[in-house]
Design a protein around this motif. Structure first.
Motif, PDB file in Angstrom:
ATOM      1  N   SER A 171      64.353   5.764  50.930  1.00  6.89           N
ATOM      2  CA  SER A 171      64.478   6.941  50.059  1.00  6.89           C
ATOM      3  C   SER A 171      65.862   7.537  50.093  1.00  6.89           C
ATOM      4  O   SER A 171      66.251   8.260  49.166  1.00  6.89           O
ATOM      5  N   ASP A 176      71.067  19.574  47.519  1.00  5.04           N
ATOM      6  CA  ASP A 176      70.080  19.422  46.453  1.00  5.04           C
ATOM      7  C   ASP A 176      69.918  17.954  46.066  1.00  5.04           C
ATOM      8  O   ASP A 176      68.797  17.494  45.766  1.00  5.04           O
ATOM      9  N   ASP A 177      71.025  17.223  46.058  1.00  6.27           N
ATOM     10  CA  ASP A 177      70.931  15.784  45.769  1.00  6.27           C
ATOM     11  C   ASP A 177      70.041  15.093  46.793  1.00  6.27           C
ATOM     12  O   ASP A 177      69.249  14.197  46.465  1.00  6.27           O
ATOM     13  N   ARG A 184      67.637  16.569  48.517  1.00  6.77           N
ATOM     14  CA  ARG A 184      66.248  17.007  48.327  1.00  6.77           C
ATOM     15  C   ARG A 184      65.613  16.251  47.149  1.00  6.77           C
ATOM     16  O   ARG A 184      64.448  15.880  47.206  1.00  6.77           O
ATOM     17  N   ILE A 185      66.406  16.027  46.106  1.00  8.33           N
ATOM     18  CA  ILE A 185      65.890  15.286  44.949  1.00  8.33           C
ATOM     19  C   ILE A 185      65.561  13.848  45.341  1.00  8.33           C
ATOM     20  O   ILE A 185      64.538  13.277  44.933  1.00  8.33           O
ATOM     21  N   LEU A 209      64.698  12.785  48.289  1.00  7.43           N
ATOM     22  CA  LEU A 209      63.554  12.708  49.205  1.00  7.43           C
ATOM     23  C   LEU A 209      62.254  13.142  48.544  1.00  7.43           C
ATOM     24  O   LEU A 209      61.190  13.087  49.172  1.00  7.43           O
ATOM     25  N   SER A 210      62.341  13.573  47.302  1.00  6.13           N
ATOM     26  CA  SER A 210      61.119  14.039  46.637  1.00  6.13           C
ATOM     27  C   SER A 210      60.136  12.895  46.395  1.00  6.13           C
ATOM     28  O   SER A 210      58.944  13.124  46.202  1.00  6.13           O
ATOM     29  N   THR A 211      60.656  11.683  46.395  1.00  8.99           N
ATOM     30  CA  THR A 211      59.775  10.528  46.187  1.00  8.99           C
ATOM     31  C   THR A 211      59.202  10.001  47.481  1.00  8.99           C
ATOM     32  O   THR A 211      58.394   9.065  47.464  1.00  8.99           O
ATOM     33  N   SER A 212      59.628  10.548  48.641  1.00  6.01           N
ATOM     34  CA  SER A 212      59.142  10.069  49.953  1.00  6.01           C
ATOM     35  C   SER A 212      57.873  10.787  50.309  1.00  6.01           C
ATOM     36  O   SER A 212      57.837  12.033  50.312  1.00  6.01           O
ATOM     37  N   ALA A 214      58.965  14.502  51.680  1.00  6.37           N
ATOM     38  CA  ALA A 214      59.116  15.224  50.404  1.00  6.37           C
ATOM     39  C   ALA A 214      59.161  16.716  50.633  1.00  6.37           C
ATOM     40  O   ALA A 214      59.898  17.440  49.949  1.00  6.37           O
ATOM     41  N   ARG A 215      58.420  17.232  51.581  1.00  2.00           N
ATOM     42  CA  ARG A 215      58.384  18.662  51.835  1.00  2.00           C
ATOM     43  C   ARG A 215      59.193  19.025  53.085  1.00  2.00           C
ATOM     44  O   ARG A 215      58.917  20.004  53.758  1.00  2.00           O
ATOM     45  N   GLU A 241      62.220  20.398  55.423  1.00  3.45           N
ATOM     46  CA  GLU A 241      63.214  21.462  55.407  1.00  3.45           C
ATOM     47  C   GLU A 241      64.563  20.847  55.793  1.00  3.45           C
ATOM     48  O   GLU A 241      64.676  20.188  56.805  1.00  3.45           O
TER      49      GLU A 241
END
Length: 406
Positions: free
Chosen positions: A328, A361-362, A364-365, A367-370, A374-375, A377
């Motif tokens: 990811s 932010d890049d 976080r985006i 890791l949003s698929t992991s 995904a959640r 911190e």
């Protein structure tokens, strides 16, 4: 054993014979039934030789050349008493029987007058070690000068002795006093003690001022009873000397050979012993090594069985999260570590040097698929120009059971 004493060619004393015989008569008789013949001969010359054991034979032949037989006796270190007799007579005497032993007669006289006619007992031999030095015989008792006179028919055998050495042997005839004085002048004796067995002769000598001792003992001649004690001083010709030297050399070589064999046997035994000990040690070492390896293998098996099951029971199963996170992450960052414990799931990633522009932010985006992160911190840490991102996922809350309806 038959004893003969040859004083001169015309005077030969034979044990048990009623009269004196001549040498020709002795040689003409058959002595085959007599057994061993012990013949004492008056030597033609008497002297001393300075030599060692190795040079004795050559020194004797150089000092007394000719066809002679010799008898030697050690007096002092490197000093030998020598008796010389011609081989012409001795070779004829050696043919009288199968066992003929020819010895110098003055040696027997010397042995008898010095009181050595009998073999000493063990106590007498060791008395020198047991007695005190003050009780021992003084040196003058042995160092005195003696002249022994044997009367043989119309002849006199004069033997001059100084200390333990025969210095002169003469066969004389005529006036005994004159011959005695000639002997003393030749040997440079001043006042020796005269020993004889003829009482009339002793009286005549005492009358002219000599100190005379009358000898007692068996036999007509002084020294006849001591012939058996001087068998070791036999006359030897050059051939017999060479034979004796050869026997001694063979005996010495055999002794060295035996010593060498014994040493070889000892060394071989020692080598075999230590080789056997080494083989036993190697076998024991191999056995102990195999036992140690077996115990180590058993211990490893036990550890694997005990702690492996425990580790599997307490394992946090982090392989799926690690794989999920590794696929990811964007290429601008690199994964440093992943940890899963009671506090939850955490990971540390680091921005690559000279990477393209990148922000939190890049990440976080990305890791949003992991499913696992995904959640998460996300927090940042700075160390100089190095930027690290700390990802922390709190543990999942247990599901709350539904409240039962009334």
């Amino acid at each position: 054993m038959k004893k003969l004493i040859i004083i001169s060619a015309s005077h030969v004393w034979v044990e048990g014979a009623p009269r004196l015989m001549t040498v020709d008569e002795v040689l003409a008789q058959s002595w085959a039934k007599a057994g061993t013949l012990l013949i004492a001969v008056t030597p033609s010359e008497v002297g001393r030789v300075l030599a060692t054991v190795r040079t004795l034979d050559s020194a004797v032949t150089q000092q007394y050349p000719g066809e002679n037989s010799y008898s030697t006796l050690l007096l002092e270190p490197n000093v030998y008493q020598v008796y010389v007799a011609p081989d012409e007579l001795l070779n004829r005497l050696r043919k009288l029987g199968r066992d003929v032993r020819i010895v110098p007669f003055p040696a027997a006289v010397l042995t008898e007058v010095l009181g050595e006619t009998r073999e000493k007992s063990f106590i007498e031999k060791t008395q020198i070690f047991l007695s005190a030095p003050s009780l021992r015989a003084p040196a003058d008792a042995v160092a005195k000068e003696l002249v022994v006179i044997d009367t043989v028919g119309d002849q006199f055998l004069i033997t001059a002795i100084r200390h333990r050495e025969v210095v002169a042997v003469r066969v004389a005839q005529g006036d005994v006093v004159t011959e005695l004085q000639r002997t003393l002048a030749g040997t440079r004796m001043e006042s020796p003690t005269v020993i004889c067995r003829d009482e009339e002769l002793s009286l005549d000598l005492r009358a002219v001022g000599f100190v005379v001792e009358l000898a007692t003992g068996p036999g007509d001649l002084i020294g006849a009873s001591a012939l058996k004690l001087v068998e070791g001083q036999r006359f030897l010709n050059q051939f017999e000397v060479a034979q004796r030297r050869a026997v001694q050399s063979r005996r010495k070589a055999l002794s060295f050979l035996m010593v060498s064999v014994v040493l070889c046997v000892v060394m071989a035994s020692g080598w075999l012993f230590f080789r056997a000990r080494e083989a036993v040690a190697r076998t024991e070492s191999a056995r102990l090594t195999a036992l140690k390896d077996e115990q180590i293998a058993t211990l490893i098996g036990l550890n694997q069985e005990r702690y492996g099951s425990l580790a599997r029971a307490q394992s946090l199963q982090i392989r799926e999260e690690l794989f999920d996170l590794s696929i990811s992450l964007p290429p601008q960052v690199v994964l440093l570590s992943v940890r899963k414990d009671e506090q939850g799931l955490s990971a540390v990633v680091e921005r690559r040097p000279q990477a393209a522009p990148f922000s939190r932010d890049d990440l976080r985006i990305a890791l949003s698929t992991s499913p696992a992160f995904a959640r998460a911190e996300i927090s940042e840490e700075y160390e100089g120009h190095i930027i690290r991102y700390l990802l922390k996922v709190p543990p999942a809350a247990l599901p709350v059971p539904p409240t039962p309806s009334k």
